[in-house]
Motif scaffolding. Structure first.
Motif, PDB file in Angstrom:
ATOM      1  N   HIS A 216       0.846  -1.200   0.000  1.00 15.00           N
ATOM      2  CA  HIS A 216       0.000   0.000   0.000  1.00 15.00           C
ATOM      3  C   HIS A 216       0.877   1.244   0.000  1.00 15.00           C
ATOM      4  O   HIS A 216       1.936   1.252   0.612  1.00 15.00           O
ATOM      5  CB  HIS A 216      -0.861   0.053   1.267  1.00 15.00           C
ATOM      6  CG  HIS A 216      -1.826  -1.058   1.381  1.00 15.00           C
ATOM      7  ND1 HIS A 216      -3.104  -0.964   0.922  1.00 15.00           N
ATOM      8  CD2 HIS A 216      -1.694  -2.299   1.879  1.00 15.00           C
ATOM      9  CE1 HIS A 216      -3.736  -2.091   1.151  1.00 15.00           C
ATOM     10  NE2 HIS A 216      -2.899  -2.925   1.730  1.00 15.00           N
ATOM     11  N   GLN A 217       0.399   2.289  -0.642  1.00 18.09           N
ATOM     12  CA  GLN A 217       1.118   3.559  -0.618  1.00 18.09           C
ATOM     13  C   GLN A 217       0.138   4.705  -0.794  1.00 18.09           C
ATOM     14  O   GLN A 217      -0.908   4.547  -1.416  1.00 18.09           O
ATOM     15  CB  GLN A 217       2.171   3.608  -1.718  1.00 18.09           C
ATOM     16  CG  GLN A 217       2.968   4.887  -1.682  1.00 18.09           C
ATOM     17  CD  GLN A 217       4.363   4.704  -2.201  1.00 18.09           C
ATOM     18  OE1 GLN A 217       4.830   3.590  -2.363  1.00 18.09           O
ATOM     19  NE2 GLN A 217       5.032   5.792  -2.442  1.00 18.09           N
ATOM     20  N   HIS A 218       0.528   5.861  -0.253  1.00 18.84           N
ATOM     21  CA  HIS A 218      -0.250   7.071  -0.514  1.00 18.84           C
ATOM     22  C   HIS A 218      -0.190   7.359  -2.009  1.00 18.84           C
ATOM     23  O   HIS A 218       0.868   7.245  -2.626  1.00 18.84           O
ATOM     24  CB  HIS A 218       0.329   8.274   0.239  1.00 18.84           C
ATOM     25  CG  HIS A 218       0.173   8.188   1.714  1.00 18.84           C
ATOM     26  ND1 HIS A 218      -1.054   8.276   2.325  1.00 18.84           N
ATOM     27  CD2 HIS A 218       1.082   8.034   2.704  1.00 18.84           C
ATOM     28  CE1 HIS A 218      -0.889   8.179   3.632  1.00 18.84           C
ATOM     29  NE2 HIS A 218       0.383   8.023   3.888  1.00 18.84           N
ATOM     30  N   GLY A 219      -1.297   7.755  -2.585  1.00 24.59           N
ATOM     31  CA  GLY A 219      -1.344   8.020  -4.016  1.00 24.59           C
ATOM     32  C   GLY A 219      -0.562   9.236  -4.462  1.00 24.59           C
ATOM     33  O   GLY A 219      -0.180   9.339  -5.621  1.00 24.59           O
ATOM     34  N   HIS A 220      -0.263  10.162  -3.556  1.00 29.20           N
ATOM     35  CA  HIS A 220       0.474  11.363  -3.954  1.00 29.20           C
ATOM     36  C   HIS A 220       1.982  11.124  -3.995  1.00 29.20           C
ATOM     37  O   HIS A 220       2.729  11.969  -4.468  1.00 29.20           O
ATOM     38  CB  HIS A 220       0.132  12.545  -3.028  1.00 29.20           C
ATOM     39  CG  HIS A 220       0.580  12.362  -1.613  1.00 29.20           C
ATOM     40  ND1 HIS A 220      -0.150  11.627  -0.714  1.00 29.20           N
ATOM     41  CD2 HIS A 220       1.667  12.810  -0.958  1.00 29.20           C
ATOM     42  CE1 HIS A 220       0.471  11.634   0.448  1.00 29.20           C
ATOM     43  NE2 HIS A 220       1.581  12.343   0.334  1.00 29.20           N
ATOM     44  N   GLU A 221       2.440   9.975  -3.521  1.00 30.65           N
ATOM     45  CA  GLU A 221       3.858   9.649  -3.565  1.00 30.65           C
ATOM     46  C   GLU A 221       4.203   9.043  -4.925  1.00 30.65           C
ATOM     47  O   GLU A 221       3.371   8.418  -5.567  1.00 30.65           O
ATOM     48  CB  GLU A 221       4.202   8.681  -2.432  1.00 30.65           C
ATOM     49  CG  GLU A 221       3.961   9.303  -1.065  1.00 30.65           C
ATOM     50  CD  GLU A 221       4.110   8.311   0.066  1.00 30.65           C
ATOM     51  OE1 GLU A 221       4.383   7.119  -0.188  1.00 30.65           O
ATOM     52  OE2 GLU A 221       3.939   8.726   1.217  1.00 30.65           O
ATOM     53  N   GLY A 222       5.410   9.225  -5.376  1.00 29.90           N
ATOM     54  CA  GLY A 222       5.796   8.807  -6.723  1.00 29.90           C
ATOM     55  C   GLY A 222       6.212   7.360  -6.856  1.00 29.90           C
ATOM     56  O   GLY A 222       6.912   6.833  -6.004  1.00 29.90           O
ATOM     57  N   GLN A 223       5.767   6.733  -7.948  1.00 30.79           N
ATOM     58  CA  GLN A 223       6.179   5.371  -8.306  1.00 30.79           C
ATOM     59  C   GLN A 223       6.253   5.261  -9.828  1.00 30.79           C
ATOM     60  O   GLN A 223       5.906   6.179 -10.559  1.00 30.79           O
ATOM     61  CB  GLN A 223       5.191   4.337  -7.753  1.00 30.79           C
ATOM     62  CG  GLN A 223       5.186   4.216  -6.259  1.00 30.79           C
ATOM     63  CD  GLN A 223       6.516   3.768  -5.687  1.00 30.79           C
ATOM     64  OE1 GLN A 223       7.300   3.074  -6.351  1.00 30.79           O
ATOM     65  NE2 GLN A 223       6.803   4.155  -4.456  1.00 30.79           N
ATOM     66  N   ARG A 224       6.654   4.111 -10.313  1.00 28.78           N
ATOM     67  CA  ARG A 224       6.749   3.851 -11.754  1.00 28.78           C
ATOM     68  C   ARG A 224       5.383   3.488 -12.317  1.00 28.78           C
ATOM     69  O   ARG A 224       4.510   3.038 -11.589  1.00 28.78           O
ATOM     70  CB  ARG A 224       7.766   2.759 -12.013  1.00 28.78           C
ATOM     71  CG  ARG A 224       9.150   3.167 -11.538  1.00 28.78           C
ATOM     72  CD  ARG A 224      10.184   2.116 -11.819  1.00 28.78           C
ATOM     73  NE  ARG A 224      11.448   2.465 -11.224  1.00 28.78           N
ATOM     74  CZ  ARG A 224      12.381   3.203 -11.803  1.00 28.78           C
ATOM     75  NH1 ARG A 224      12.189   3.679 -13.004  1.00 28.78           N
ATOM     76  NH2 ARG A 224      13.509   3.459 -11.194  1.00 28.78           N
ATOM     77  N   THR A 225       5.228   3.652 -13.629  1.00 34.31           N
ATOM     78  CA  THR A 225       3.918   3.513 -14.274  1.00 34.31           C
ATOM     79  C   THR A 225       3.942   2.527 -15.425  1.00 34.31           C
ATOM     80  O   THR A 225       4.793   2.625 -16.307  1.00 34.31           O
ATOM     81  CB  THR A 225       3.455   4.884 -14.821  1.00 34.31           C
ATOM     82  OG1 THR A 225       3.420   5.816 -13.749  1.00 34.31           O
ATOM     83  CG2 THR A 225       2.109   4.790 -15.477  1.00 34.31           C
ATOM     84  N   ILE A 226       2.992   1.606 -15.411  1.00 33.72           N
ATOM     85  CA  ILE A 226       2.754   0.713 -16.548  1.00 33.72           C
ATOM     86  C   ILE A 226       1.296   0.918 -16.962  1.00 33.72           C
ATOM     87  O   ILE A 226       0.389   0.834 -16.139  1.00 33.72           O
ATOM     88  CB  ILE A 226       2.992  -0.762 -16.192  1.00 33.72           C
ATOM     89  CG1 ILE A 226       4.471  -0.972 -15.824  1.00 33.72           C
ATOM     90  CG2 ILE A 226       2.579  -1.681 -17.337  1.00 33.72           C
ATOM     91  CD1 ILE A 226       4.779  -2.331 -15.271  1.00 33.72           C
ATOM     92  N   CYS A 227       1.091   1.184 -18.244  1.00 29.96           N
ATOM     93  CA  CYS A 227      -0.262   1.372 -18.770  1.00 29.96           C
ATOM     94  C   CYS A 227      -0.691   0.141 -19.541  1.00 29.96           C
ATOM     95  O   CYS A 227       0.117  -0.536 -20.154  1.00 29.96           O
ATOM     96  CB  CYS A 227      -0.309   2.567 -19.711  1.00 29.96           C
ATOM     97  SG  CYS A 227       0.074   4.139 -18.924  1.00 29.96           S
ATOM     98  N   GLU A 228      -2.002  -0.109 -19.505  1.00 31.19           N
ATOM     99  CA  GLU A 228      -2.603  -1.131 -20.364  1.00 31.19           C
ATOM    100  C   GLU A 228      -3.664  -0.432 -21.214  1.00 31.19           C
ATOM    101  O   GLU A 228      -4.392   0.410 -20.731  1.00 31.19           O
ATOM    102  CB  GLU A 228      -3.218  -2.255 -19.556  1.00 31.19           C
ATOM    103  CG  GLU A 228      -4.428  -1.881 -18.729  1.00 31.19           C
ATOM    104  CD  GLU A 228      -5.053  -3.071 -18.014  1.00 31.19           C
ATOM    105  OE1 GLU A 228      -6.284  -3.142 -17.997  1.00 31.19           O
ATOM    106  OE2 GLU A 228      -4.325  -3.906 -17.465  1.00 31.19           O
ATOM    107  N   VAL A 229      -3.671  -0.770 -22.495  1.00 37.18           N
ATOM    108  CA  VAL A 229      -4.618  -0.176 -23.429  1.00 37.18           C
ATOM    109  C   VAL A 229      -5.286  -1.315 -24.204  1.00 37.18           C
ATOM    110  O   VAL A 229      -4.593  -2.159 -24.765  1.00 37.18           O
ATOM    111  CB  VAL A 229      -3.910   0.795 -24.414  1.00 37.18           C
ATOM    112  CG1 VAL A 229      -4.903   1.423 -25.360  1.00 37.18           C
ATOM    113  CG2 VAL A 229      -3.140   1.863 -23.644  1.00 37.18           C
ATOM    114  N   PRO A 230      -6.613  -1.354 -24.241  1.00 36.75           N
ATOM    115  CA  PRO A 230      -7.298  -2.423 -24.987  1.00 36.75           C
ATOM    116  C   PRO A 230      -7.004  -2.352 -26.479  1.00 36.75           C
ATOM    117  O   PRO A 230      -6.872  -1.268 -27.038  1.00 36.75           O
ATOM    118  CB  PRO A 230      -8.782  -2.151 -24.734  1.00 36.75           C
ATOM    119  CG  PRO A 230      -8.826  -1.220 -23.586  1.00 36.75           C
ATOM    120  CD  PRO A 230      -7.554  -0.449 -23.598  1.00 36.75           C
TER     121      PRO A 230
END
Length: 188
Positions: A173-187
């Motif tokens: 779990h993490q606060h949403g305002h803290e930064g992390q890496r991003t992976i997107c999925e697109v149909p």
């Protein structure tokens, strides 16, 4: 059965079936009073955009457009701009594909498109959470049997995964305002 006809089949299978309740909103920083509302209007037409990797009806990409450490809200917005959402695992095969070095950065935490435990308190059961895609975590959890760290989910509502086999299905779990890496999925 309550599923919009335009979202049946293809990469949209399962999308927008179980949307987060109105009381699921962010509380801190750029997440304050925010909740996901984007609905992809169309698929990618069977072909992934440049730099995306195709797997089983969807396209995936690790995005650094706004830097390596961005908030949950900015990450979801960036994925929306590409016509999709933050990655939500649907089964083990998909999760193994995404956590491979083809998509995920090894030894780094990544946002999952899973957030909001509206009851507050603690839960180790991801089936009690909601997704940005509206996919039903109760169904997904039956396939994955993942765990979430036991902390106060009401204050840290967003989930992360780490592509190491001992952490892969033990989400943090993490606060949403803290930064992390991003992976997107697109149909497709």
């Amino acid at each position: 059965s309550g599923i919009n006809a335009e979202y049946r089949g293809g990469g949209f299978a399962g999308y927008y079936q179980r949307m987060a309740p109105e009381n699921c909103r962010g509380r801190h920083g750029d997440m304050a009073n925010w909740r996901p509302t984007f609905r992809s209007a169309r698929s990618m037409g069977g072909t992934c955009k440049h730099g995306f990797r195709k797997y089983n009806g969807k396209c995936y990409k690790y995005l650094e457009d706004w830097g390596a450490g961005i908030s949950f809200r900015k990450a979801e917005t960036l994925c929306n701009m590409n016509g999709g959402h933050l990655y939500v695992p649907n089964d083990m095969a998909e999760h193994r594909f995404v956590e491979s070095n083809q998509v995920a950065i090894h030894h780094a935490w990544h946002w999952l498109g899973i957030w909001c435990f509206p009851k507050g308190g603690e839960s180790r059961n991801p089936a009690e959470f909601y997704t940005v895609t509206g996919e039903d975590m109760r169904v997904i959890q039956k396939k994955l049997n993942a765990q979430a760290d036991p902390i106060d989910n009401h204050n840290r509502p967003c989930l992360l995964f780490h592509p190491r086999h001992d952490r892969s299905l033990k989400w943090h779990h993490q606060h949403g305002h803290e930064g992390q890496r991003t992976i997107c999925e697109v149909p497709l």
